[in-house]
Motif scaffolding. Structure first.
Motif, short mmCIF file in Angstrom:
data_model
loop_
_atom_site.label_atom_id
_atom_site.label_comp_id
_atom_site.label_asym_id
_atom_site.label_seq_id
_atom_site.Cartn_x
_atom_site.Cartn_y
_atom_site.Cartn_z
N TRP A 251 0.84 -1.21 0.00
CA TRP A 251 0.00 0.00 0.00
C TRP A 251 0.87 1.25 0.00
O TRP A 251 0.57 2.24 -0.65
N HIS A 294 6.41 -9.65 13.89
CA HIS A 294 6.17 -8.56 14.85
C HIS A 294 4.67 -8.34 15.09
O HIS A 294 4.29 -7.57 15.96
N THR A 314 12.64 -5.51 11.66
CA THR A 314 11.62 -4.45 11.55
C THR A 314 12.28 -3.08 11.68
O THR A 314 11.92 -2.14 10.98
N ILE A 318 12.52 0.44 8.89
CA ILE A 318 12.21 1.84 9.18
C ILE A 318 13.16 2.77 8.40
O ILE A 318 12.80 3.88 8.02
N PHE A 397 -3.15 2.27 12.32
CA PHE A 397 -3.30 2.06 10.88
C PHE A 397 -4.27 3.04 10.22
O PHE A 397 -4.29 3.16 9.01
N THR A 400 -1.62 5.59 9.20
CA THR A 400 -0.71 5.16 8.14
C THR A 400 -1.48 4.89 6.85
O THR A 400 -1.50 5.73 5.95
#
Ligand code: HAS
Length: 571
Positions: A251, A294, A314, A318, A397, A400
């Motif tokens: 996405w 995660h 993870t 970033i 979310f 985001t």
């Protein structure tokens, strides 16, 4: 609509180089036939936005405890409609339509075979979407967008989703074929950045969706058809999250394509560095997949060491987002100073705040700062214990995907749709578009802020009010739940405005030309190293990382499950 001028035709004009680029910038349009295919995706995407948005509105009303769903409609049914339509359908259709237009615009029109594959993929996805949607509407598949076992759906729902995935593979393959053709025809040259980015996103999607394909084909389908009585739930969740975290980057990357390549042109600036943009996409390809655990940090059955390893990976994923933030700040500052901005922040005022093609995605970028910070909290092993399965995650979310990502998509739709339909974004529609972006920001600030706060107080996600209403804790959460309903209502008004603008741009806006903005790289950026396009090298690293991160956990899960101890089985 003016006739599209291909790169070959531009070369044939024999104009000096500077003039050629002006010609290209102004007149190159997505090929008419490709435009039709890209537009077909937009119809489905924005229909999903309207229906999914309405389900979202019902959702926040129900959670406020002041509203009951009529006609026996279930809470989980509405939640599934909302999640599937907005999280899976709006995104996938917008992404594939946008990427197709982007590849056609930058690498050249698709061949007849490539376009035919695009249509086959599109129709497979439509059939799959209708099949899955029918089952959800019949309340035969109220399993949320993550369709975790032991929630079970009708087999037609899983088969429908499988068709959507297969359709998306075929479409992605057509895009990759066009890129490969460009590279063959232009040996030794750096490929168009946007086409390269679309290819990286498609590759990541192929690798990631293998996980969910295995889960659906070998576990969920046989189970829902009654061929097996039980399946290994931990294995199914692990396969899902192998796919699920890369899904969020599937996405995100189209939004990054727009931030890196389109926005600098919209503000009449330059892309900070072509090489940096390509490197950040390659890092996403490497680190998006081997981090899914995660999402399972609180689950027993996966050894602490593997959880720790995936938390470390993870933190690697970033890095490309931080690189993107740096690049965007640099682009904005350079352009602002070029326009005369002085002092530390004087450049900020010079940006084109009234242009919806800039403002709406910019709001998305700003939302991604707290959204990303929340992600870092989620990924931090110990802090995850506090927020996991609370509505904090829903707040994360919505900042985001439901703000940074979709506002960028909408900002792009405001020029892409008229570009494809041969119309113009008028100043009236531009103002409406800006209003929708501002309303979205206000609504989301209230709704997502309330979700984060309620989450810290322990309010659960994915729970029906009737299961906890009346409890002592619910009294603490109720103010935040009312706030969510207010924010959600503002968001729905924004959705109505966006749909109004989109309808205008498809059918009613005046005929004309709307640019597909593509920025050039800044002069000081240097030459892009060829290694960044060497998919073999990156592919080997990707496979190695996946094997390291997943082989042992999956082996452990299978060998420790009651069925697994009797041999290799998915159930
Ligand atoms: Fe997440 C859960 C960790 C990013 C989506 N995430 C979710 C779920 C979704 C989701 C849908 O580790 C719920 C799944 C479910 O249903 O259970 N997430 C992260 C991390 C990141 C991250 C580390 N997530 C995203 C993105 C998403 C998304 C992107 C959608 C598109 N997430 C997690 C974790 C969980 C999780 C755990 C599981 C929680 C649990 O326990 O269930 C990172 O990628 C974030 C890095 C981002 C940054 C921000 C960079 C900022 C930029 C903007 C610059 C702004 C500019 C504007 C230039 C470091 C690039 C200029 C501004 C001016 C003011 C001038």
């Amino acid at each position: 609509m003016t006739t599209a001028i291909t790169s070959k035709e531009v070369k044939q004009t024999n104009l000096p180089k500077e003039k050629t680029s002006i010609l290209k910038d102004k007149f190159i349009q997505v090929d008419r036939k490709d435009a039709k295919l890209a537009l077909a995706h937009m119809y489905v995407a924005f229909t999903a936005l309207l229906v999914g948005g309405l389900a979202g509105l019902l959702q926040v009303f129900v959670r406020s405890g002041a509203f009951e769903l009529p006609f026996g409609i279930g809470y989980y049914q509405v939640l599934t409609v909302h999640g599937v339509l907005l999280g899976l359908i709006l995104t996938t259709y917008f992404i594939l339509g946008f990427q197709l237009a982007a590849v056609s615009r930058t690498a050249g029109p698709l061949s007849n075979t490539q376009r035919k594959l695009g249509w086959i993929g599109f129709w497979l996805m439509v059939v799959g979407t209708i099949a899955a949607a029918t089952m959800v509407l019949l309340n035969e598949a109220s399993v949320l967008y993550t369709f975790y076992a032991p929630l079970q759906a009708h087999w037609i729902f899983y088969a429908g989703l499988a068709l959507v995935v297969v359709g998306s593979w075929i479409e992605g393959f057509a895009q990759i074929m066009r890129y490969a053709q460009w590279r063959k025809e232009n040996k030794g040259q750096t490929s168009p950045l946007l086409a390269f980015m679309a290819v990286v996103n498609n590759l990541m999607w192929f690798v990631a969706s293998l996980g969910v394909a295995v889960e659906v084909l070998f576990q969920l389908l046989p189970w829902s058809l009654g061929f097996v009585e039980r399946i290994d739930v931990l294995l199914s969740r692990t396969l899902f999250w192998y796919f699920g975290h890369a899904l969020v980057y599937f996405w995100l990357l189209p939004a990054y394509m727009i931030w890196y390549v389109v926005i600098p042109k919209v503000i009449s600036g330059k892309l900070f560095s072509d090489a940096l943009a390509r490197l950040s996409f390659m890092l996403f390809l490497l680190f998006s997949v081997p981090v899914g655990v995660h999402h399972q940090l609180t689950e027993p059955g996966i050894d602490g060491f593997w959880k720790f390893l995936q938390v470390v990976l993870t933190f690697f994923v970033i890095v490309p987002s931080l690189m993107t933030a740096f690049s965007m700040f640099a682009t904005f500052e350079l352009r602002g100073r070029e326009l005369g901005g002085k002092g530390v922040l004087g450049w900020f005022r010079q940006l084109p705040w009234k242009d919806s093609r800039f403002l709406v995605p910019f709001i998305g970028m700003v939302a991604f700062i707290p959204g990303g910070a929340g992600g870092i909290v989620n990924a931090s092993y110990q802090m995850n214990q506090l927020i996991h399965n609370t509505i904090w995650v829903t707040g994360h979310f919505h900042l985001t995907v439901a703000t940074a990502v979709v506002l960028t998509y909408f900002g792009a739709a405001f020029w892409l749709i008229p570009h494809l339909t041969g119309r113009k974004l008028t100043s009236k529609m531009n103002s409406l578009a800006n209003t929708s972006g501002i309303l979205w920001a206000v609504g989301m600030f209230i709704m997502s802020g309330a979700m984060h706060l309620a989450g810290l107080l322990g309010a659960p996600r994915r729970s029906e009010y009737s299961t906890y209403g009346g409890s002592e804790q619910a009294a603490e959460w109720i103010t935040y739940q009312f706030a969510q309903a207010i924010g959600g209502t503002i968001l729905f008004i924004s959705i109505l405005l966006i749909i109004g603008v989109v309808i205008n741009l498809i059918w009613f806006a005046p005929k004309g030309e709307e640019e597909f903005p593509i920025a050039e790289a800044a002069a000081g950026g240097g030459k892009t190293p060829a290694i960044l396009e060497n998919f073999k090298v990156w592919g080997v690293i990707l496979v190695a990382l996946i094997l390291i991160a997943y082989t042992f956990p999956i082996f452990d899960i299978i060998s420790n499950s009651p069925a697994g101890s009797k041999g290799f089985k998915f159930w």
